[in-house]
Design an enzyme around this catalytic site. Structure first.
Site, PDB file in Angstrom:
ATOM      1  N   GLY A  11       0.848  -1.191   0.000  1.00  0.00           N
ATOM      2  CA  GLY A  11       0.000   0.000   0.000  1.00  0.00           C
ATOM      3  C   GLY A  11       0.882   1.238   0.000  1.00  0.00           C
ATOM      4  N   ASN A 102      -6.574  -6.007  11.874  1.00  0.00           N
ATOM      5  CA  ASN A 102      -5.149  -6.083  11.566  1.00  0.00           C
ATOM      6  C   ASN A 102      -4.458  -7.247  12.280  1.00  0.00           C
ATOM      7  OD1 ASN A 102      -5.348  -4.074   9.739  1.00  0.00           O
ATOM      8  ND2 ASN A 102      -4.282  -2.509  10.933  1.00  0.00           N
ATOM      9  N   HIS A 182       2.471   4.406  20.822  1.00  0.00           N
ATOM     10  CA  HIS A 182       2.156   5.148  19.598  1.00  0.00           C
ATOM     11  C   HIS A 182       0.660   5.426  19.653  1.00  0.00           C
ATOM     12  CE1 HIS A 182       2.907   6.601  15.634  1.00  0.00           C
ATOM     13  NE2 HIS A 182       2.267   5.649  14.991  1.00  0.00           N
TER      14      HIS A 182
HETATM   15  N1  APR Z   1      -0.527  -9.736   3.337  1.00  0.00           N
HETATM   16  C1  APR Z   1       0.063  -8.770   2.603  1.00  0.00           C
HETATM   17  N2  APR Z   1      -0.523  -7.587   2.373  1.00  0.00           N
HETATM   18  C2  APR Z   1      -1.755  -7.378   2.866  1.00  0.00           C
HETATM   19  C3  APR Z   1      -2.438  -8.360   3.643  1.00  0.00           C
HETATM   20  C4  APR Z   1      -1.765  -9.593   3.855  1.00  0.00           C
HETATM   21  N3  APR Z   1      -2.323 -10.572   4.569  1.00  0.00           N
HETATM   22  N4  APR Z   1      -3.637  -7.846   3.978  1.00  0.00           N
HETATM   23  C5  APR Z   1      -3.711  -6.611   3.469  1.00  0.00           C
HETATM   24  N5  APR Z   1      -2.589  -6.324   2.795  1.00  0.00           N
HETATM   25  C6  APR Z   1      -2.238  -5.117   2.048  1.00  0.00           C
HETATM   26  C7  APR Z   1      -3.411  -4.491   1.314  1.00  0.00           C
HETATM   27  O1  APR Z   1      -3.750  -5.234   0.153  1.00  0.00           O
HETATM   28  C8  APR Z   1      -2.878  -3.102   0.995  1.00  0.00           C
HETATM   29  O2  APR Z   1      -2.240  -3.034  -0.258  1.00  0.00           O
HETATM   30  O3  APR Z   1      -1.799  -4.068   2.904  1.00  0.00           O
HETATM   31  C9  APR Z   1      -1.847  -2.873   2.121  1.00  0.00           C
HETATM   32  C10 APR Z   1      -2.206  -1.705   3.029  1.00  0.00           C
HETATM   33  O4  APR Z   1      -2.057  -0.552   2.284  1.00  0.00           O
HETATM   34  P1  APR Z   1      -2.885   0.784   2.529  1.00  0.00           P
HETATM   35  O5  APR Z   1      -4.337   0.462   2.610  1.00  0.00           O
HETATM   36  O6  APR Z   1      -2.404   1.778   1.525  1.00  0.00           O
HETATM   37  O7  APR Z   1      -2.438   1.241   4.012  1.00  0.00           O
HETATM   38  P2  APR Z   1      -1.053   1.966   4.422  1.00  0.00           P
HETATM   39  O8  APR Z   1      -1.242   3.432   4.441  1.00  0.00           O
HETATM   40  O9  APR Z   1       0.050   1.395   3.608  1.00  0.00           O
HETATM   41  O10 APR Z   1      -0.929   1.509   5.932  1.00  0.00           O
HETATM   42  C11 APR Z   1      -0.560   0.186   6.282  1.00  0.00           C
HETATM   43  O11 APR Z   1       0.499   0.928   8.318  1.00  0.00           O
HETATM   44  O12 APR Z   1       0.499   3.003   9.385  1.00  0.00           O
HETATM   45  C12 APR Z   1      -0.057   1.724   9.332  1.00  0.00           C
HETATM   46  O13 APR Z   1      -2.276   2.131  10.195  1.00  0.00           O
HETATM   47  C13 APR Z   1      -1.535   1.808   9.027  1.00  0.00           C
HETATM   48  O14 APR Z   1      -2.026  -0.455   9.598  1.00  0.00           O
HETATM   49  C14 APR Z   1      -1.805   0.425   8.519  1.00  0.00           C
HETATM   50  C15 APR Z   1      -0.494   0.057   7.798  1.00  0.00           C
END
Ligand code: APR
Length: 316
Positions: A11, A102, A182
């Site tokens: 992401g 999560n 945090h």
């Molecule tokens: N394995 C790999 N990737 C996954 C899984 C998994 N089991 N489940 C979800 N994802 C991926 C999603 O498909 C998505 O591409 O995690 C990514 C999350 O990306 P975003 O929605 O853009 O979120 P982001 O801003 O990157 O934040 C990720 O970091 O700061 C923390 O609170 C935030 O928990 C969040 C994490």
């Protein structure tokens, strides 16, 4: 063999972390994974096409993983794995609102890391990070020094930025520190804040410092409220990438991280934001420094708040 780092989750947070890690040009390979078909491969292709412009040789490999761990072979031999998989906040949400959803994601990711990269150092950033770090350690069963979370480097950077802006000085003249969780029990440490070596308390009135402390504590929420979809990632990815670099280079840098605390500050048996020395083994040691009575009380309060939540993650 060259160093290898994996970023799980492609992401905003994960892709910018992968980009920063590639641009350091200290790794042979950056692996970027996600459950979404094609996304990590597309991002990897895109980052690799910037190599000749930005001048780095690191190759980014994008891999989509399946529900039964398909694709995870790609992370084999990783020195460091950064876990960014999971949902970000929406406006009005606290990090704790992400706990259950999560936890499922981080547990599954951690089990695959344990299976395919059993010697890796794991840096967790998925929120709520204090709890997700504890869960990743449980699910990997890695030694506690090899699993830690990113929070303090980011919170400290936010605090530093606010101080520099308030005083209109270069960020590099500011030294700041935040410890604790945090979240609501983040503990900014004004006694360790200086500007060109001068104590912050001599440069700003106490109410102004408190205002900056509150803004720091709510630093993530302020960005979320403006973005409306998604949460911060430029400063967060800078923080996580620096930590992965410190591990890969065995640098011995001392930074605030979410580390397992075992007696330091009179606190034991909890993952908490403290200063620690980073190296190839992960946390070389937690570094205890002098705090004022109220800062120490804040740290203890943070420890009890996260301890209660961390106890719950075993069942998630
Ligand atoms: N394995 C790999 N990737 C996954 C899984 C998994 N089991 N489940 C979800 N994802 C991926 C999603 O498909 C998505 O591409 O995690 C990514 C999350 O990306 P975003 O929605 O853009 O979120 P982001 O801003 O990157 O934040 C990720 O970091 O700061 C923390 O609170 C935030 O928990 C969040 C994490």
């Amino acid at each position: 063999m060259g160093k290898k780092v994996t970023v799980v989750g492609a992401g905003f947070y994960g892709s910018t972390t992968a980009q920063r890690l590639a641009e350091y040009d200290i790794f042979e390979t950056v692996v970027l994974t996600d459950i979404i078909d094609g996304k990590p491969a597309g991002l990897a292709l895109d980052i690799n096409q910037s190599r000749s412009i930005e001048g780095f040789e690191t190759k980014v490999v994008g891999v989509s993983t399946g529900p039964n761990g398909e694709g995870y072979e790609a992370i084999e031999g990783s020195d460091v794995v950064v876990v960014t998989a999971g949902l970000p906040r929406k406006p009005g949400m606290s990090r704790m609102d992400l706990l259950e959803v999560n936890a499922k994601i981080v547990r599954q990711v951690a089990e695959n890391i344990a299976k395919y990269a059993p010697n890796a150092v794991v840096i967790v950033v998925s929120n709520p990070v204090d709890e997700m770090t504890a869960l990743a350690q449980l699910a990997t069963q890695f030694p506690k020094n090899r699993v830690f979370g990113q929070a303090g480097v980011l919170d400290t950077a936010r605090f530093t930025n606010f101080i520099a802006e308030e005083l209109n000085v270069p960020v590099k003249s500011v030294k700041a520190l935040t410890l604790g969780s945090h979240g609501d029990t983040m503990v900014p440490v004004p006694s360790r804040c200086t500007v060109d070596g001068k104590p912050l308390s001599e440069l700003l009135p106490a109410e102004k410092i408190e205002e900056l402390v509150v803004r720091t504590r709510n630093g993530g929420a302020e960005v979320v409220a403006l973005l409306k979809t998604g949460s911060a990632y430029y400063a967060p990815s800078a923080a996580a990438a620096r930590m992965a670099k410190a591990v890969a280079e065995d640098s011995g840098e001392v930074v605030p991280v979410c580390a397992w605390v075992d007696g330091e500050y009179g606190i034991s048996g909890v993952y908490l934001g403290v200063e620690a020395e980073l190296g190839a083994t992960g946390i070389r040691k937690v570094v205890e420094d002098k705090l004022t009575d109220s800062e120490l009380a804040g740290l203890k309060e943070a420890a009890e708040a996260v301890r209660a939540k961390q106890a719950d993650v075993a069942d998630l």
